[in-house]
Write a protein that holds these residues in place. Sequence first.
Motif, mmCIF file in Angstrom:
data_model
loop_
_atom_site.group_PDB
_atom_site.id
_atom_site.type_symbol
_atom_site.label_atom_id
_atom_site.label_comp_id
_atom_site.label_asym_id
_atom_site.label_seq_id
_atom_site.Cartn_x
_atom_site.Cartn_y
_atom_site.Cartn_z
ATOM 1 N N LEU A 28 0.868 -1.290 0.072
ATOM 2 C CA LEU A 28 -0.236 0.058 0.203
ATOM 3 C C LEU A 28 0.782 1.340 0.186
ATOM 4 O O LEU A 28 1.810 1.312 0.650
ATOM 5 C CB LEU A 28 -1.020 -0.176 1.306
ATOM 6 N N VAL A 29 0.482 2.191 -0.814
ATOM 7 C CA VAL A 29 1.216 3.411 -0.700
ATOM 8 C C VAL A 29 0.200 4.625 -0.992
ATOM 9 O O VAL A 29 -0.949 4.331 -1.553
ATOM 10 C CB VAL A 29 2.410 3.462 -2.230
ATOM 11 N N VAL A 30 0.725 5.695 -0.486
ATOM 12 C CA VAL A 30 -0.178 6.976 -0.501
ATOM 13 C C VAL A 30 0.384 8.016 -1.151
ATOM 14 O O VAL A 30 1.522 8.450 -1.015
ATOM 15 C CB VAL A 30 -0.788 7.264 1.056
ATOM 16 N N THR A 31 -0.342 8.663 -2.125
ATOM 17 C CA THR A 31 0.375 9.710 -2.770
ATOM 18 C C THR A 31 -0.634 10.949 -2.834
ATOM 19 O O THR A 31 -1.784 10.725 -2.570
ATOM 20 C CB THR A 31 0.824 9.290 -4.216
ATOM 21 N N ARG A 32 -0.163 11.950 -3.526
ATOM 22 C CA ARG A 32 -1.090 13.088 -3.544
ATOM 23 C C ARG A 32 -2.185 12.923 -4.641
ATOM 24 O O ARG A 32 -1.807 12.332 -5.698
ATOM 25 C CB ARG A 32 -0.250 14.435 -3.904
ATOM 26 N N TYR A 33 -3.456 13.661 -4.443
ATOM 27 C CA TYR A 33 -4.321 13.669 -5.216
ATOM 28 C C TYR A 33 -3.858 13.825 -6.959
ATOM 29 O O TYR A 33 -3.189 15.035 -7.014
ATOM 30 C CB TYR A 33 -5.422 14.355 -5.107
ATOM 31 N N GLY A 34 -3.908 12.989 -7.898
ATOM 32 C CA GLY A 34 -3.457 13.441 -9.005
ATOM 33 C C GLY A 34 -2.191 12.958 -9.403
ATOM 34 O O GLY A 34 -1.698 12.847 -10.332
ATOM 35 N N HIS A 35 -1.444 12.152 -8.377
ATOM 36 C CA HIS A 35 -0.165 11.691 -8.827
ATOM 37 C C HIS A 35 -0.031 10.251 -8.756
ATOM 38 O O HIS A 35 0.888 9.659 -8.580
ATOM 39 C CB HIS A 35 0.552 12.079 -7.497
ATOM 40 N N GLY A 36 -1.230 9.470 -8.872
ATOM 41 C CA GLY A 36 -1.158 7.984 -8.938
ATOM 42 C C GLY A 36 -0.506 7.510 -10.125
ATOM 43 O O GLY A 36 -0.209 8.305 -11.084
ATOM 44 N N ALA A 37 -0.539 6.402 -10.187
ATOM 45 C CA ALA A 37 0.197 5.287 -11.326
ATOM 46 C C ALA A 37 -0.349 4.117 -11.209
ATOM 47 O O ALA A 37 -0.917 3.640 -10.057
ATOM 48 C CB ALA A 37 1.587 5.303 -10.981
ATOM 49 N N PRO A 38 -0.320 3.454 -12.577
ATOM 50 C CA PRO A 38 -1.225 2.023 -12.524
ATOM 51 C C PRO A 38 -0.245 1.091 -11.911
ATOM 52 O O PRO A 38 0.569 0.757 -12.421
ATOM 53 C CB PRO A 38 -1.322 1.738 -14.109
ATOM 54 N N CYS A 39 -0.599 0.480 -11.030
ATOM 55 C CA CYS A 39 -0.174 -0.651 -10.246
ATOM 56 C C CYS A 39 -1.195 -1.962 -10.084
ATOM 57 O O CYS A 39 -2.392 -1.779 -10.108
ATOM 58 C CB CYS A 39 0.239 -0.291 -8.914
ATOM 59 N N GLN A 40 -0.661 -3.107 -10.146
ATOM 60 C CA GLN A 40 -1.275 -4.176 -10.212
ATOM 61 C C GLN A 40 -1.475 -4.956 -8.877
ATOM 62 O O GLN A 40 -2.574 -5.573 -8.570
ATOM 63 C CB GLN A 40 -0.710 -5.278 -11.293
ATOM 64 N N THR A 41 -0.391 -5.068 -8.195
ATOM 65 C CA THR A 41 -0.569 -5.835 -6.813
ATOM 66 C C THR A 41 -0.305 -4.644 -5.682
ATOM 67 O O THR A 41 -0.596 -5.300 -4.490
ATOM 68 C CB THR A 41 0.468 -6.755 -6.553
ATOM 69 N N ILE A 42 0.129 -3.463 -5.673
ATOM 70 C CA ILE A 42 0.381 -2.630 -4.771
ATOM 71 C C ILE A 42 -1.048 -1.587 -4.792
ATOM 72 O O ILE A 42 -0.836 -0.996 -6.079
ATOM 73 C CB ILE A 42 1.676 -1.957 -4.931
ATOM 74 N N GLU A 43 -1.416 -1.372 -3.824
ATOM 75 C CA GLU A 43 -2.748 -0.372 -3.837
ATOM 76 C C GLU A 43 -2.248 0.671 -3.794
ATOM 77 O O GLU A 43 -1.255 0.946 -3.031
ATOM 78 C CB GLU A 43 -3.662 -0.751 -2.836
ATOM 79 N N VAL A 44 -2.588 1.817 -4.398
ATOM 80 C CA VAL A 44 -2.265 3.034 -4.540
ATOM 81 C C VAL A 44 -3.485 3.938 -3.876
ATOM 82 O O VAL A 44 -4.775 3.803 -4.659
ATOM 83 C CB VAL A 44 -1.817 3.735 -5.778
ATOM 84 N N VAL A 45 -3.406 4.730 -2.765
ATOM 85 C CA VAL A 45 -4.505 5.482 -2.469
ATOM 86 C C VAL A 45 -3.885 7.045 -2.618
ATOM 87 O O VAL A 45 -2.709 7.194 -2.234
ATOM 88 C CB VAL A 45 -4.699 5.352 -0.905
ATOM 89 N N GLU A 46 -4.926 7.899 -2.960
ATOM 90 C CA GLU A 46 -4.534 9.323 -3.158
ATOM 91 C C GLU A 46 -5.153 10.320 -1.762
ATOM 92 O O GLU A 46 -6.291 9.678 -1.412
ATOM 93 C CB GLU A 46 -5.122 9.764 -4.448
ATOM 94 N N ALA A 47 -4.477 11.039 -1.376
ATOM 95 C CA ALA A 47 -4.788 11.848 -0.248
ATOM 96 C C ALA A 47 -4.531 13.407 -0.403
ATOM 97 O O ALA A 47 -3.700 13.639 -1.507
ATOM 98 C CB ALA A 47 -4.241 11.096 1.049
ATOM 99 N N ALA A 48 -4.559 14.103 0.590
ATOM 100 C CA ALA A 48 -4.316 15.867 0.457
ATOM 101 C C ALA A 48 -2.881 15.959 0.822
ATOM 102 O O ALA A 48 -2.128 15.408 1.662
ATOM 103 C CB ALA A 48 -5.309 16.293 1.192
#
Length: 425
Positions: free
Chosen positions: A69-89
Amino acid sequence: MNMNAQDARAFLQGLFGAAVDAVGAARCLPPHLPRPPEQGRTLVLGAGKAAAAMARSVELHWQGALSGLVVTRYGHGAPCQTIEVVEAAHPVPDAAGRNAAARMLALAGALTEHDLVLCLVSGGGSSLLALPAPGVTLEHKQAINRALLKSGAPIAAINCVRKHLSAIKGGRLALACAPARVVTLLVSDVPGDDPGTIASGPTLPDPTTCADALAVLREYGIATPPEVRAHLESGAGETPKPGAPGFERNSVQVIAAAKDALAAAAAFARAAGITPLILSDAIEGEARAVALEHAVLARRVARPVALQLARPCVILSGGETTVTVRGTGRGGRNAEYLLSLALALDGARGVYAIACDTDGIDGSEDNAGAVCGPDTLERAAALGLDGRSLLENNDAYTFFAALGDLVVTGATRTNVNDLRALLVL
């Protein structure tokens, strides 16, 4: 070298693009990946503006199973298959970041000594890992964060406070992962590249104290709720210190930093036949004051016998300036630097400049930064813009937007802080 205004601006934007490309996760991360564990599993945890791009790069190059699991800024995501990407402020935290941080601690608590945690950390992680310490609320952290960002405090001081109000930063994430081994890969956005300051060091022991955090709040006049003051004065917010058990098997590596972006910018300039001069990769200070110093240097270089630096040349610097917000305008430290620079240069012939944040976001605006040149003030006057008044109102964004001189890149998914370049023809 014959270069008109359009050519000069195109050169500066190309230079910035080369600098950003050099510090992207796809290029910088793969050489630093550790070997997979022989028996256990690999868990990826991460936070920051580059976290999703880093996770994507891990997936493309990892030999074996992954989860995380990784968390990044809104709009900074990237397509991942097995690692979940969450966007936050970012830069002011929100509930999405708080919830993601809580989930990371839960994942960390289920590990064994045979497991490997690959922690992907970059600038922005302090706000994105927004899990308040017991007795501190998210609302407390939001208010203090807003005030610190407006105060002009350097990032190390801001992150000192953040560590001591957190349940996950300042080394606490690494301790939660024990007895697993933690390998931390960092994209540095702090002057000097101190690993413990980047994203408030979630996997690094912390030498600062609650008393240090209280001193920062006092120095910058930050209103402190009674619950927060009690938390700090009691020592309940103390972070694990160097030498504390739980960090022995861990390792940390800075995989991209401002010096790498500046080196790429210098190479781009040389390829164009322009002499580069790198001042520093760790410049700090009030944005408008740094601009005044750079304007003096640019004027000296522009004089034929002043400095032993052949023209055309480009003067490069990195680091993170600050802005003490006293006005009500739309700013950003790079736009403020450039407006101050333009006023100081006052139309000096043959001097052009760009100042941008390598993450593509100048503070909280939608631009990376801006460009200026000898005609900037003349064009502004024709539009009825008073640059000095706008600077005093911290409204440099409005100034450069009206001129069409904002640099808009969108999210770059990396972050090694600001890059400034002064081209002297």
